[in-house]
Structures are given as C-alpha cells and as structure tokens.
Design a protein around this motif. Structure first.
Motif, PDB file in Angstrom:
ATOM      1  N   GLY A  58       0.829  -1.229   0.151  1.00  0.00           N
ATOM      2  CA  GLY A  58       0.033   0.088   0.019  1.00  0.00           C
ATOM      3  C   GLY A  58       0.914   1.506  -0.045  1.00  0.00           C
ATOM      4  N   THR A  59       1.952   1.211  -0.085  1.00  0.00           N
ATOM      5  CA  THR A  59       2.974   2.455   0.092  1.00  0.00           C
ATOM      6  C   THR A  59       3.399   2.959  -1.291  1.00  0.00           C
ATOM      7  OG1 THR A  59       5.014   1.254  -0.183  1.00  0.00           O
ATOM      8  CG2 THR A  59       4.124   1.708   2.111  1.00  0.00           C
ATOM      9  N   GLY A  60       3.245   2.189  -2.395  1.00  0.00           N
ATOM     10  CA  GLY A  60       3.674   2.723  -3.934  1.00  0.00           C
ATOM     11  C   GLY A  60       5.092   2.237  -3.921  1.00  0.00           C
ATOM     12  N   ASP A  61       5.652   1.753  -2.888  1.00  0.00           N
ATOM     13  CA  ASP A  61       7.192   1.220  -3.043  1.00  0.00           C
ATOM     14  C   ASP A  61       7.435   0.037  -4.003  1.00  0.00           C
ATOM     15  OD1 ASP A  61       9.817   0.267  -2.829  1.00  0.00           O
ATOM     16  OD2 ASP A  61       9.818   0.001  -0.671  1.00  0.00           O
ATOM     17  N   THR A  62       8.280   0.208  -4.958  1.00  0.00           N
ATOM     18  CA  THR A  62       8.395  -0.812  -6.218  1.00  0.00           C
ATOM     19  C   THR A  62       9.396  -1.884  -5.737  1.00  0.00           C
ATOM     20  OG1 THR A  62      10.035   0.477  -7.250  1.00  0.00           O
ATOM     21  CG2 THR A  62       7.631   0.481  -7.948  1.00  0.00           C
ATOM     22  N   ILE A  63       9.632  -2.066  -4.606  1.00  0.00           N
ATOM     23  CA  ILE A  63      10.798  -3.148  -4.125  1.00  0.00           C
ATOM     24  C   ILE A  63      10.473  -4.462  -4.463  1.00  0.00           C
ATOM     25  CG2 ILE A  63      10.273  -3.519  -1.873  1.00  0.00           C
ATOM     26  CD1 ILE A  63      13.344  -3.341  -1.248  1.00  0.00           C
ATOM     27  N   ARG A  64       9.025  -4.935  -4.518  1.00  0.00           N
ATOM     28  CA  ARG A  64       8.640  -6.224  -4.627  1.00  0.00           C
ATOM     29  C   ARG A  64       8.745  -6.637  -6.154  1.00  0.00           C
ATOM     30  NH1 ARG A  64       2.490  -5.964  -2.141  1.00  0.00           N
ATOM     31  NH2 ARG A  64       3.074  -6.116  -0.320  1.00  0.00           N
ATOM     32  N   ILE A  65       9.110  -5.615  -6.964  1.00  0.00           N
ATOM     33  CA  ILE A  65       9.194  -6.219  -8.503  1.00  0.00           C
ATOM     34  C   ILE A  65      10.599  -6.589  -8.631  1.00  0.00           C
ATOM     35  CG2 ILE A  65      10.000  -3.808  -9.649  1.00  0.00           C
ATOM     36  CD1 ILE A  65       7.378  -6.073 -11.218  1.00  0.00           C
ATOM     37  N   THR A  66      11.478  -6.075  -7.484  1.00  0.00           N
ATOM     38  CA  THR A  66      12.998  -6.553  -7.845  1.00  0.00           C
ATOM     39  C   THR A  66      13.403  -7.911  -7.034  1.00  0.00           C
ATOM     40  OG1 THR A  66      13.593  -5.483  -5.824  1.00  0.00           O
ATOM     41  CG2 THR A  66      13.803  -4.008  -7.838  1.00  0.00           C
ATOM     42  N   MET A  67      12.091  -8.284  -6.173  1.00  0.00           N
ATOM     43  CA  MET A  67      12.290  -9.495  -5.417  1.00  0.00           C
ATOM     44  C   MET A  67      11.474 -10.838  -6.058  1.00  0.00           C
ATOM     45  SD  MET A  67      12.443  -8.053  -1.516  1.00  0.00           S
ATOM     46  CE  MET A  67      10.990  -7.248  -1.429  1.00  0.00           C
ATOM     47  N   VAL A  68      10.503 -10.258  -6.605  1.00  0.00           N
ATOM     48  CA  VAL A  68       9.261 -11.336  -7.043  1.00  0.00           C
ATOM     49  C   VAL A  68      10.144 -12.347  -7.800  1.00  0.00           C
ATOM     50  CG1 VAL A  68       8.515 -10.592  -9.322  1.00  0.00           C
ATOM     51  CG2 VAL A  68       7.105 -11.829  -7.870  1.00  0.00           C
ATOM     52  N   ASP A  69      10.943 -12.443  -8.775  1.00  0.00           N
ATOM     53  CA  ASP A  69      11.718 -13.747  -9.405  1.00  0.00           C
ATOM     54  C   ASP A  69      12.326 -14.515  -8.376  1.00  0.00           C
ATOM     55  OD1 ASP A  69      10.983 -12.781 -12.085  1.00  0.00           O
ATOM     56  OD2 ASP A  69      12.186 -11.201 -11.943  1.00  0.00           O
ATOM     57  N   ASN A  70      13.113 -14.070  -7.333  1.00  0.00           N
ATOM     58  CA  ASN A  70      13.873 -14.810  -6.492  1.00  0.00           C
ATOM     59  C   ASN A  70      12.581 -15.491  -5.413  1.00  0.00           C
ATOM     60  OD1 ASN A  70      15.193 -14.515  -3.328  1.00  0.00           O
ATOM     61  ND2 ASN A  70      16.531 -15.368  -4.892  1.00  0.00           N
ATOM     62  N   LEU A  71      11.650 -14.703  -5.232  1.00  0.00           N
ATOM     63  CA  LEU A  71      10.579 -15.329  -4.310  1.00  0.00           C
ATOM     64  C   LEU A  71       9.973 -16.689  -4.882  1.00  0.00           C
ATOM     65  CD1 LEU A  71       8.211 -15.401  -2.182  1.00  0.00           C
ATOM     66  CD2 LEU A  71       7.035 -13.939  -3.778  1.00  0.00           C
ATOM     67  N   LEU A  72       9.854 -16.423  -6.274  1.00  0.00           N
ATOM     68  CA  LEU A  72       9.156 -17.447  -6.931  1.00  0.00           C
ATOM     69  C   LEU A  72      10.165 -18.808  -7.184  1.00  0.00           C
ATOM     70  CD1 LEU A  72       6.952 -15.575  -9.627  1.00  0.00           C
ATOM     71  CD2 LEU A  72       6.033 -16.977  -7.591  1.00  0.00           C
ATOM     72  N   ASP A  73      11.636 -18.321  -7.282  1.00  0.00           N
ATOM     73  CA  ASP A  73      12.406 -19.309  -7.651  1.00  0.00           C
ATOM     74  C   ASP A  73      12.800 -20.092  -6.285  1.00  0.00           C
ATOM     75  OD1 ASP A  73      12.613 -18.696 -10.276  1.00  0.00           O
ATOM     76  OD2 ASP A  73      14.507 -17.551 -10.168  1.00  0.00           O
ATOM     77  N   GLU A  74      12.906 -19.361  -5.032  1.00  0.00           N
ATOM     78  CA  GLU A  74      13.276 -19.958  -4.013  1.00  0.00           C
ATOM     79  C   GLU A  74      12.294 -20.246  -2.939  1.00  0.00           C
ATOM     80  OE1 GLU A  74      16.863 -20.380  -3.661  1.00  0.00           O
ATOM     81  OE2 GLU A  74      17.006 -19.551  -5.469  1.00  0.00           O
ATOM     82  N   TYR A  75      11.052 -20.020  -3.174  1.00  0.00           N
ATOM     83  CA  TYR A  75      10.132 -20.183  -2.169  1.00  0.00           C
ATOM     84  C   TYR A  75       8.892 -21.066  -2.743  1.00  0.00           C
ATOM     85  CZ  TYR A  75      12.338 -16.931   1.098  1.00  0.00           C
ATOM     86  OH  TYR A  75      13.177 -16.384   1.595  1.00  0.00           O
TER      87      TYR A  75
END
Length: 138
Positions: A58-75
């Motif tokens: 809800g903050t508009g911070d776009t850090i998730r776009i930089t982490m999503v590939d690692n999330l899907l690969d590792e978790y």
C-alpha cells in the motif's frame, strides 16, 4: 595532390559501406531500447526479504518487482497454507483487479520497454492451499 577519379565501382563500395553503417546503427539503437529494460531488470534483482515485502504493501514502493523472481525461484508457494503465505508475504490489500485470484499483490510498473501497465502476483487457493502463483499484468 592527385586523387584518382571516382569510378562506378568505388562509388558503389562507398554507398554499400554507408548503408551497412546506417543499418548497423539502427540495429544497435533498436536493440538498446528493446533489451535495456530486460538488462536493467536483471541487474536490479534482489533476494526476497519478507519484512521488506510486507512493508511495501500500500505504499507505492516498487521493491517487490525486484524481489518477485527470487521469491518464485526460492520459495515453494504452491502447496503453502494461507497462514504460511500470510506469514511470508502478509495479507494483500483488496483490489478490484483479477477477481479469479484470492490474493493479489501489486509489484510495480511492468518490466518492459513501454511500461504502461502494472505487474501483480496472483495466488489461487483450494482447500486452504496455494494451487497457483502467477505473474499478471493489468
């Protein structure tokens, strides 16, 4: 100084060389604009961090776009319970997008040459377990 006169063959060589240079420059120009977003995306990727992911809600911070590939690969999201997902990613805010998905997380502007849409992570559940985790665009 004496310069030999230009003949037809020599002119044709200059024209061919000029055409090759122009075509090569055009290919480099188009390639830069087409591939630079992908290269930039790759270079900006980060390891998934649960707390940073949750803080971005809800903050508009776009850090998730930089982490999503690692999330899907590792978790292993598939098979996780709703409680495990809540602990890892937090509960997403309600959105009107993608009503087929029970959980939808906004990631940021789409990773493409012309970013006019957003990317989202959508999760579907069945019997309280994740059955699908998909990257979506609106």
């Amino acid at each position: 100084q004496y310069a030999p006169p230009m003949n037809g063959k020599r002119i044709a060589k200059y024209i061919a060389l000029s055409a090759l240079l122009i075509i090569g420059a055009g290919i480099l120009f188009v390639g830069y604009f087409v591939y630079s977003p992908a290269v930039e995306d790759y270079l900006s990727r980060q390891e998934f961090a649960s707390e940073a992911w949750k803080r971005a809600e809800g903050t508009g911070d776009t850090i998730r776009i930089t982490m999503v590939d690692n999330l899907l690969d590792e978790y292993p999201l598939l098979g996780m319970s709703r409680t495990e997902v809540d602990r890892l990613l937090g509960k997403p805010e309600k959105t009107g997008y993608f009503s087929d998905y029970e959980y939808v997380y906004w990631l940021g502007p789409e990773r493409s040459f012309i970013a006019i849409d957003s990317e989202w992570l959508g999760l579907k559940f069945n019997n309280n377990k994740v059955t699908e985790a998909s990257l979506l665009r609106d």
